[in-house]
Design a protein around this motif. Structure first.
Motif, short mmCIF file in Angstrom:
data_model
loop_
_atom_site.label_atom_id
_atom_site.label_comp_id
_atom_site.label_asym_id
_atom_site.label_seq_id
_atom_site.Cartn_x
_atom_site.Cartn_y
_atom_site.Cartn_z
N ASN A 80 0.83 -1.20 0.00
CA ASN A 80 0.00 0.00 0.00
C ASN A 80 0.87 1.26 0.00
O ASN A 80 0.55 2.26 -0.65
CB ASN A 80 -0.93 -0.01 1.22
CG ASN A 80 -2.02 1.03 1.09
OD1 ASN A 80 -2.75 1.03 0.11
ND2 ASN A 80 -2.13 1.92 2.07
N ASN B 100 -5.53 -7.60 -11.71
CA ASN B 100 -5.33 -7.45 -10.27
C ASN B 100 -6.33 -8.33 -9.53
O ASN B 100 -6.88 -9.27 -10.11
CB ASN B 100 -5.45 -5.97 -9.87
CG ASN B 100 -4.18 -5.20 -10.18
OD1 ASN B 100 -3.15 -5.41 -9.55
ND2 ASN B 100 -4.24 -4.31 -11.18
N LEU C 122 -14.26 -8.26 -9.50
CA LEU C 122 -15.34 -7.32 -9.18
C LEU C 122 -16.69 -8.03 -9.16
O LEU C 122 -17.07 -8.70 -10.13
CB LEU C 122 -15.37 -6.19 -10.20
CG LEU C 122 -14.15 -5.26 -10.21
CD1 LEU C 122 -14.22 -4.30 -11.38
CD2 LEU C 122 -14.05 -4.49 -8.90
N ASN D 131 -10.22 -8.96 -12.99
CA ASN D 131 -10.23 -8.72 -11.56
C ASN D 131 -11.29 -9.62 -10.93
O ASN D 131 -11.67 -10.64 -11.52
CB ASN D 131 -10.49 -7.24 -11.26
CG ASN D 131 -9.23 -6.40 -11.35
OD1 ASN D 131 -8.42 -6.40 -10.43
ND2 ASN D 131 -9.05 -5.69 -12.47
N LEU E 273 -8.95 -6.97 -7.51
CA LEU E 273 -9.93 -6.04 -6.96
C LEU E 273 -11.31 -6.69 -6.89
O LEU E 273 -11.81 -7.20 -7.89
CB LEU E 273 -10.00 -4.79 -7.84
CG LEU E 273 -8.71 -3.97 -7.97
CD1 LEU E 273 -8.88 -2.87 -9.01
CD2 LEU E 273 -8.32 -3.37 -6.62
N SER E 274 -11.92 -6.65 -5.72
CA SER E 274 -13.27 -7.18 -5.57
C SER E 274 -14.31 -6.06 -5.56
O SER E 274 -15.50 -6.32 -5.69
CB SER E 274 -13.39 -8.02 -4.30
OG SER E 274 -13.05 -7.25 -3.17
N SER E 275 -13.84 -4.84 -5.40
CA SER E 275 -14.74 -3.69 -5.44
C SER E 275 -13.96 -2.44 -5.81
O SER E 275 -12.72 -2.44 -5.77
CB SER E 275 -15.44 -3.48 -4.08
OG SER E 275 -14.46 -3.17 -3.10
N LEU E 276 -14.68 -1.40 -6.18
CA LEU E 276 -14.06 -0.11 -6.48
C LEU E 276 -14.48 0.89 -5.42
O LEU E 276 -15.66 0.97 -5.08
CB LEU E 276 -14.52 0.40 -7.85
CG LEU E 276 -14.06 -0.35 -9.09
CD1 LEU E 276 -14.64 0.31 -10.33
CD2 LEU E 276 -12.54 -0.39 -9.17
N PRO E 277 -13.55 1.67 -4.91
CA PRO E 277 -13.94 2.72 -3.96
C PRO E 277 -14.65 3.85 -4.72
O PRO E 277 -14.32 4.11 -5.88
CB PRO E 277 -12.60 3.20 -3.39
CG PRO E 277 -11.61 2.93 -4.47
CD PRO E 277 -12.09 1.68 -5.15
N SER F 274 -5.49 -5.68 -4.18
CA SER F 274 -6.78 -6.19 -3.74
C SER F 274 -7.73 -5.04 -3.40
O SER F 274 -8.93 -5.25 -3.22
CB SER F 274 -6.61 -7.10 -2.51
OG SER F 274 -5.96 -6.41 -1.47
N SER F 275 -7.19 -3.83 -3.31
CA SER F 275 -8.02 -2.66 -3.04
C SER F 275 -7.29 -1.41 -3.52
O SER F 275 -6.09 -1.44 -3.80
CB SER F 275 -8.33 -2.55 -1.54
OG SER F 275 -7.13 -2.35 -0.81
N LEU F 276 -8.03 -0.33 -3.60
CA LEU F 276 -7.47 0.97 -3.98
C LEU F 276 -7.70 1.95 -2.84
O LEU F 276 -8.78 1.96 -2.23
CB LEU F 276 -8.14 1.49 -5.26
CG LEU F 276 -7.93 0.67 -6.53
CD1 LEU F 276 -8.78 1.24 -7.65
CD2 LEU F 276 -6.46 0.65 -6.94
#
Length: 355
Positions: free
Chosen positions: A3, A49, A74, A72, A51-55, A29-31
């Motif tokens: 991070n 990547n 998502l 990803n 990523l399971s969700s987008l902020p 895994s996150s942003l």
């Protein structure tokens, strides 16, 4: 990437007012919320990547015109995605999306959208408001129908719907008059709507792996078709009007139930590739020898007993496949085993002897 490393990249890009940023294959895994600082970005690559969700902060990047989120994990998209009003290119290939927020339809400047390899069972009714779309990929989902007013996507030129669960198409589908490429393989279509004939700009039509038992005569109105793929259906015959598709270069009719071909097939004078393997053909019309541009002819796994000798006059033919025609005596099996040139030589010798 840690991070801390990511924050350093974001800080540097923000300081330099970067317009393009690639975070491809960084095992993210996150942003972090700080991503919102990249207000100058027009293109952001986040593909490959975890990523399971987008902020929601990603949605503050209002100058983005291209966003790559391929490969990803998502499961959903935030409603705030509608704030990316300048997006023209959005790729979400190979994620785990089961639905789209209704706000998605507010991405009104989108021209290219890739949603293939997700888990979509339907599209929101508002989806039809994406009227600037020219390319839409929805392959490998679970769609059983298309949303109302789908015909409002009137600028579509390429539409890919392979590997879904479509059993029919809405009549209004015919109003997608700018379509040049339409992919519908591996669905459950049992009939071809006559309205298809109004898609007069189609150059590519893919209908492999459906349940089609016949073709409407009006298919002849698709006069700009250069490729037509109909393998793995239940076709037992072709309408004579089929011969009017005079611009066809490639025709795939393999894995059907054809027992004969209409003599009019000779009118497909531009044809270079003809796939007829895995049918029930017992003979070929002599007229097939008029397809002077043929380079490839696939006839394996049929019930042919002989070939018209004149096939040897197809001077451009480089690939001729005849294996697994158990009743074939001319050419005999030992010649067939030797390949295309041996088959053509055999037919030529027979024709000269006859003449």
């Amino acid at each position: 990437m840690t991070n801390e490393e990511l924050l350093q990249i974001i800080e540097r890009a923000a300081r330099e007012k970067a317009t393009v940023l690639s975070l491809y294959n960084k095992k993210l895994s996150s942003l972090p919320p700080e991503i919102s600082q990249l207000s100058s970005l027009t293109a952001l690559a986040l593909d490959q990547n975890q990523l399971s969700s987008l902020p929601p902060e990603v949605c503050q990047l209002s100058n983005l015109t291209a966003l790559d989120l391929n490969n990803n994990q998502l499961r959903s998209l935030p409603p705030e995605i509608c704030q990316l009003s300048n997006l023209r290119w959005l790729s979400l290939f190979n994620n785990q999306l089961s639905s789209l927020p209704s706000e998605f339809s507010q991405l009104s400047n989108l021209t290219t959208l890739a949603l293939n390899h997700n888990q979509l069972s339907n599209l929101p009714p508002e989806f039809s408001q994406l009227s600037n779309l020219t390319t839409l990929a929805l392959n490998h989902n679970q769609l059983s129908n298309l949303p109302p007013k789908f015909n409002q996507l009137s600028n579509l030129t390429t539409l890919a719907l392979n590997h879904n669960q479509l059993s029919n198409l809405p009549p209004e589908f015919s109003q997608l008059s700018k379509l040049t490429e339409l992919y519908l393989s591996n669905n459950q279509l049992s009939s071809l709507l006559s309205e298809f004939s109004q898609l007069s700009n189609l150059t590519m039509l893919v209908l492999n792996h459906n349940q089609l038992s016949s073709l409407p005569p009006k298919i002849c109105q698709l006069s700009n078709l250069t490729e037509l793929h109909l393998s793995n259906n239940q076709l037992s015959s072709l309408p004579t009007e089929f011969s009017q598709l005079s611009n066809l270069l490639e025709l795939d009719l393999s894995d059907n139930q054809l027992s004969s071909l209409p003599p009019e097939i000779c009118q497909l004078s531009n044809l270079t590739e003809l796939y007829l393997s895995n049918n029930q053909l017992s003979s070929l019309p002599p007229e097939i020898c008029q397809l002077s541009n043929l380079t490839e002819l696939y006839l394996s796994n049929n019930q042919l007993s002989s070939l018209p000798l004149e096939i040897c006059q197809l001077s451009n033919l480089t690939r001729l496949f005849l294996k697994n025609n158990p009743q074939l005596s001319s050419p005999p099996p030992e010649i067939v085993e030797q390949g295309t040139q041996a088959i053509l030589n055999y037919l030529r010798a027979r024709l000269e002897a006859k003449g």
